[in-house]
Design an enzyme around this catalytic site. Structure first.
Site, PDB file in Angstrom:
ATOM      1  CD  GLU A   1     -20.053  -5.456   5.798  1.00 45.87           C
ATOM      2  OE1 GLU A   1     -19.339  -4.464   5.554  1.00 45.87           O
ATOM      3  OE2 GLU A   1     -20.037  -6.502   5.090  1.00 45.87           O
TER       4      GLU A   1
ATOM      5  NE  ARG B   1     -21.024  -5.878   2.287  1.00 39.25           N
ATOM      6  CZ  ARG B   1     -20.402  -6.288   1.177  1.00 39.25           C
ATOM      7  NH1 ARG B   1     -20.693  -5.720   0.023  1.00 39.25           N
ATOM      8  NH2 ARG B   1     -19.511  -7.238   1.213  1.00 39.25           N
TER       9      ARG B   1
ATOM     10  CE  LYS C   1      -4.096  -1.746   2.411  1.00 39.84           C
ATOM     11  NZ  LYS C   1      -4.922  -1.646   3.636  1.00 39.84           N
TER      12      LYS C   1
END
Length: 640
Positions: free
Chosen positions: A372, A400, A286
């Site tokens: 989730e 979700r 990253k």
């Protein structure tokens, strides 16, 4: 064409086809220039930085090798797609990212033919890619389908559901695992790259097929032993046993920043005739190529405008604490007094304030990853054992897990408490992150307590209220951004469940607000007063249970009743109208006007601009009231 000193090669690239004749040294230069362009653009617009910097070389390699947009390239989540946008004809608009009428911060089908699938939530790419691959096969076409998914998105069950389905089919599909957290494999070197090139080649795969065919002629026990030895030997060398067991041909891990490794492997896969799903495991970093982002990946995941030289982000001084930080403060105060209070987040600790809770109570804070569904049922399990869990999840992400909310929480009346951040319109992230539907999908569930905070003090009190609800599920929703500047206590005070409050008394018009439009209602009441119209402003606080006494009074004592909410049709106003219809109050001639989010998805802009488009700001409330009374909104107020 203007050639820049910083990006001379990129200046000659309009679309991916322009990269196809470049040499690997030229492609390395192109990657450097794309990285430079992305850093410069995001420094001016803000947005997601670290993830995009990590896939620059991978983006260049994919577009160089594959025939996009004929070949379908799907970016999971889509927040790493800025380099992709720069290379696919959108460079001239890259400094409009996340702004009104500008480029989306995610992939978007309506924006470009190079975005075959829109995404801003995680773990959808393999499912979508498999659907595209099957459609290709049914149409007897020839095209590649390439899905790029991060190791974080791989933590969600949907990714494994898709892999399990894909692995059970003889379908040509390429999945690239962008492992930028080194959570699956360590950094890799020349030997791994060599093995990956060998494993991806037709020669190896053909030889492997011949070997398996020969093995099949031996007794079954020897055939099984040979197969397992080969697969597990590859698994020991590469870490790919899990993916092989799911039916994928595994290649890697490889250095995702080394074009000399990436390009031969991608070309091998493009040229093979075998129909089978393949997973390429790329290890990336990253923030690659920009030191501030490399040193602090979390801080530079999403950024405001920043100084390229120093990395310092330009953030306006806050006039009041954010709702997210107030939620964290309130939750910590409850946890100080009750050791059964705990909290769950789905890979968004800083975005939900759970990171602050975790600093003080690390054993009671749980990050379940981008999952989730699991997070909600995990919270239900905690609640079933007497703990008081707060599931802190954005409105747009909570949807979700709707089946789990219904089946695992609501039906069993388990006291899971939902802290619903990002209620309403959210600005630069646009419609994919707008909290538009949570009231409609929660308040319809029997026994569910649904609250909406009008200000930061209300939020503290609602967290304290939820902490005491032990016989059913509850939720408190609150917006993104700063509060209104109220003085806050050390700990919230519980409020009576199902009771609203009167903020201002009037006689002609009643404004019944649910949530953070209350301040706009107060402004509207001031404006209506200048027109000689006495206005009551009420804060409902609860959608369920609804304060029917308050609703009845407002309907009985006023000529016009207007409900205002930061949510879709089917939410708070639907409950108010249902009650008034059942009670017969609508038979008495009350003029009622619901104000909700419109029946459209609103694109990114500043929040106040989005609410203007949604017609939920003070001038729109005034216009609605005047229209209900048959008055012209353009008439001049009778000011004192």
């Amino acid at each position: 064409m203007t050639i820049s000193n910083a990006t001379p090669l990129l200046d000659r690239i309009d679309v991916p086809e322009d990269t196809r004749d470049l040499s690997i040294p030229e492609l390395r230069q192109l990657a450097d220039e794309v990285r430079h362009e992305m850093i410069d653009a995001v420094s001016q617009t803000g947005g997601h930085l670290g993830a995009g910097l990590g896939v620059v070389e991978l983006t260049v390699a994919i577009h160089h090798v594959f025939d996009t947009p004929h070949d379908r390239l799907i970016w999971d989540v889509g927040h790493q797609c800025y380099p992709h946008k720069i290379l696919t004809g959108r460079r001239d608009r890259i400094r409009t990212l996340r702004q009104k009428d500008g480029l989306s911060g995610f992939t978007k089908r309506a924006e470009s033919e190079y975005d075959p699938f829109g995404a801003a939530h995680s773990s959808t790419s393999i499912s979508a890619g498999l659907g595209m691959a099957v459609a290709r096969d049914l149409k007897k076409e020839r095209r590649e389908v390439i899905c790029v998914i991060g190791d974080g998105a791989m933590s969600a069950g949907m990714a494994y559901e898709a892999m399990n389905n894909a692995g059970a089919r003889d379908t040509r599909l390429i999945v690239i695992l962008n492992d930028n957290d080194m959570s699956i494999a360590p950094p890799v070197g020349a030997m791994s790259a060599y093995l990956a090139r060998v494993l991806s080649s037709d020669t190896y795969r053909s030889a492997r097929h011949v070997a398996k065919d020969i093995a099949s002629r031996f007794p079954k026990t020897l055939e099984t032993t040979a197969k397992r030895f080969e697969e597990y030997a590859r698994g020991i060398m590469t870490g790919g046993t899990l993916f092989e067991e799911l039916g994928f041909y595994y290649i890697g891990p490889i250095d995702g920043h080394n074009l000399e490794h990436l390009i031969p492997i991608l070309k091998n896969l493009r040229e093979t005739d075998q129909d089978r799903p393949v997973l390429i495991h790329c290890v990336t970093q990253k923030g690659k190529g920009y030191e501030p982002a490399e040193q602090s990946a979390d801080k530079y995941h999403g950024v405001s405008k920043f100084d390229v030289i120093t990395g310092t982000q330009a953030k306006a001084a806050a006039k009041a604490p954010s709702y997210t930080s107030v939620f964290a403060k309130a939750l910590i105060a409850e946890a100080d007094a009750d050791e059964t209070i705990c909290t769950i987040t789905a890979a968004m600790p800083s975005g939900t304030g759970v990171d602050k809770f975790a600093d003080k109570y690390p054993d009671r804070a749980f990050d379940v990853g981008l999952a989730e569904q699991h997070g909600v049922t995990f919270a239900a399990g905690l609640a079933s054992e007497g703990y008081r869990p707060f599931a802190a999840i954005y409105s747009t992400f909570l949807q979700r897990a709707y089946d789990q909310i219904v089946h695992d929480v609501a039906i069993q009346r388990l006291p899971v408490r939902f802290g619903i951040d990002r209620a309403g319109l959210v600005g630069a992230d646009g419609p994919t992150h707008a909290g538009a539907f949570d009231v409609a999908y929660l308040a319809s569930l029997p026994g569910f307590v649904t609250m909406a905070a009008a200000d930061e003090l209300d939020l503290m009190n609602m967290v304290a209220t939820a902490a005491q609800i032990d016989d059913r599920p509850s939720a408190v929703r609150y917006p993104r951004g700063e509060g209104v500047g109220l003085e806050l206590p050390e700990r919230g005070t519980p409020i009576e469940i199902g009771r609203g409050r009167i903020m201002r008394e009037g006689t002609t018009i009643a404004l019944l607000s649910f949530g953070a439009r209350l301040q706009e209602c107060m402004k509207a009441a001031d404006e209506l007063a200048t027109r000689g119209l006495s206005t009551t402003v009420a804060d409902a606080r609860f959608c369920t249970p609804l304060d029917t006494d308050l609703v009845d009074r407002l309907a009985r004592e006023h000529e016009v009743l207007i409900t205002i909410e930061e949510g879709s049709i089917g939410g708070f106003s639907a409950h108010v109208l249902d009650h008034l219809a059942r009670s017969g109050a609508l038979d008495n001639g009350i003029k009622i006007r619901p104000m909700t989010l419109p029946d459209t998805f609103i694109n990114q802009a500043k929040p106040e601009e989005m609410y203007d488009e949604a017609e939920l700001n003070a001038p729109h409330i005034v216009a609605t009231a005047l229209s209900a009374l048959g008055r012209d909104a353009s008439e001049t107020p009778a000011r004192a």
